[in-house]
Scaffold this active site. Structure first.
Site, short mmCIF file in Angstrom:
data_model
loop_
_atom_site.label_atom_id
_atom_site.label_comp_id
_atom_site.label_asym_id
_atom_site.label_seq_id
_atom_site.Cartn_x
_atom_site.Cartn_y
_atom_site.Cartn_z
N HIS A 1 -3.62 3.16 -5.95
CA HIS A 1 -3.95 2.03 -5.15
C HIS A 1 -4.06 0.72 -6.51
CE1 HIS A 1 -5.11 -0.54 -1.91
NE2 HIS A 1 -6.07 -0.88 -2.69
N ARG B 1 1.02 -1.23 0.07
CA ARG B 1 0.07 0.01 0.05
C ARG B 1 0.89 1.32 0.08
NH1 ARG B 1 -1.96 -3.67 3.70
NH2 ARG B 1 -4.12 -4.29 3.41
N HIS C 1 -3.96 -9.55 4.85
CA HIS C 1 -5.65 -9.46 5.50
C HIS C 1 -5.54 -10.50 6.26
CE1 HIS C 1 -7.36 -6.27 2.86
NE2 HIS C 1 -6.72 -6.42 2.04
N ARG D 1 -1.53 -1.94 -6.60
CA ARG D 1 -1.63 -2.89 -5.66
C ARG D 1 -2.65 -4.10 -6.07
NH1 ARG D 1 -1.75 -4.83 -0.13
NH2 ARG D 1 -3.82 -5.19 0.53
#
Length: 376
Positions: free
Chosen positions: A308, A202, A334, A311
């Site tokens: 973004h 990120r 995550h 990613r």
């Protein structure tokens, strides 16, 4: 003649309607919130209130009279451990989307119908569905706390799926487009583009990256922090949002020479030196990077892409390389499967294999580009 009531009392008002009153557990004499057309209706209400008290379900109606503006503001102030950016988000949602409608209302006066009308009004006024979903989740969380505080009994936020964010699908760059963008941007940001893509990092993780987080020989990056940019222009570095965000990510071998060259030419000195800084040595900020990003898009003949999306593109490449759901979750940082499932694949034991597969894809794309270019 009817006997005296054991609990509460009823009296007829000059208007012809009936008022019910009772002594609460706190010893105070309290009236019903409204009057009744018949004495029987008033007595039924008192009977229900008596049962409510006996079963421990009674709540002080005066508590619920606090306005939403006051309670909502206090709710944010009283949340321990909130990140500065989260506080900023909540305060913005409260100020822009909740207080204008509910601010002056008492907490116990806000009902399901009010919430439904509020949500529809926001959507009709063109407020983005993602923002509406975030505002709804905040509203629901505030009322959940109000239940625990005894202000209300039932949460008026009951709209199924209203708190679910459904962002529009973002575009994915091709392998050639990624390298075209990396070649077009200021050389000090070339690795920023490549690591955002091929290490699934990120913006905040890249901006917080330090020399001691990078092993250019082994080809690994240890993610331990992320930056938060506030409206006042300040930038802070803190831990990732979750434990899963703390991870080690492998970098394709193809990129290691470029990574070493970047560390030698552009990174701050010392183990604690930042890997990515601006031309004047300042910490990266999105606002300052926007002009550079837009120029690179234009020079690479690309449009409509956000940072973004790199990613997102890298996660897509990783899924195409054969990563399992767990492998993809680990690589992305995550703790749940929800985001990983978007890429339709089931990431640390095989992370090196994923990185090498990404490198092969890149080599093939670059070799094909070289062949096409050498035919002149």
């Amino acid at each position: 003649m009817a006997g005296k009531r054991r609990f509460g009392r009823v009296r007829k008002l000059p208007s012809g309607r009936f008022q019910a009153r009772y002594a609460g557990p706190d010893g105070l004499d309290r009236p019903a919130p409204s009057t009744f057309a018949t004495k029987r209706e008033a007595e039924i209400w008192l009977s229900k209130k008596e049962i409510e008290i006996q079963e421990g379900d009674w709540s002080n109606p005066n508590l619920g009279k606090i306005t939403f503006k006051v309670y909502g503001s206090d709710w944010i102030d009283e949340r321990p451990g909130l990140r500065p950016k989260t506080v900023q988000l909540y305060e913005g949602l409260l100020r822009l989307h909740l207080i204008p409608t509910f601010g002056s209302q008492a907490m116990n006066e806000i009902k399901e119908t009010h919430v439904r009308k509020w949500r529809k009004s926001l959507l009709d006024d063109g407020v983005g569905p993602v923002t509406v979903a975030k505002a709804y989740r905040l509203l629901k969380a505030i009322f959940n706390t109000a239940i625990g505080d005894g202000l209300i009994k039932v949460n008026p936020c009951t709209i199924k799926g209203a708190g679910k964010e459904e962002s529009p699908e973002r575009p994915v760059l091709t392998m050639k487009q990624v390298f075209a963008l990396a070649d077009a941007i200021d050389p000090r940001y070339r690795m920023l583009i490549l690591l955002a893509t091929f290490a699934s990092l990120r913006w905040g993780e890249l901006a917080a990256l330090k020399r001691n987080n990078v092993d250019a020989v082994a080809g690994t990056i240890r993610v331990t922090g992320t930056t938060t940019e506030l409206k006042d222009g300040s930038v802070t570095i803190g831990p990732p949002k979750s434990e899963a965000g703390k991870r080690i990510v492998s970098v394709p071998e193809l990129l290691l020479p470029d990574l070493a060259a970047h560390l030698n030419s552009y990174a701050e000195k010392g183990d604690e030196g930042l890997v990515f800084v601006g031309p004047k040595g300042a910490q990266l900020r999105r606002a300052n990077f926007t002009r550079t990003w837009n120029k690179a898009l234009k020079d690479a003949k690309l449009s409509g892409f956000h940072f973004h999306d790199l990613r997102h593109t890298g996660n897509t490449f990783a899924s195409q390389s054969g990563a399992t759901l767990r492998e993809l979750m680990n690589r992305m940082g995550h703790s749940t499967t929800r985001a990983a499932l978007i890429y339709q694949h089931t990431a640390m034991e095989r992370d090196r294999a994923i990185a090498d597969a990404l490198g092969k894809l890149a080599e093939e794309a670059l070799s094909e580009q070289d062949l096409n270019g050498s035919g002149t």
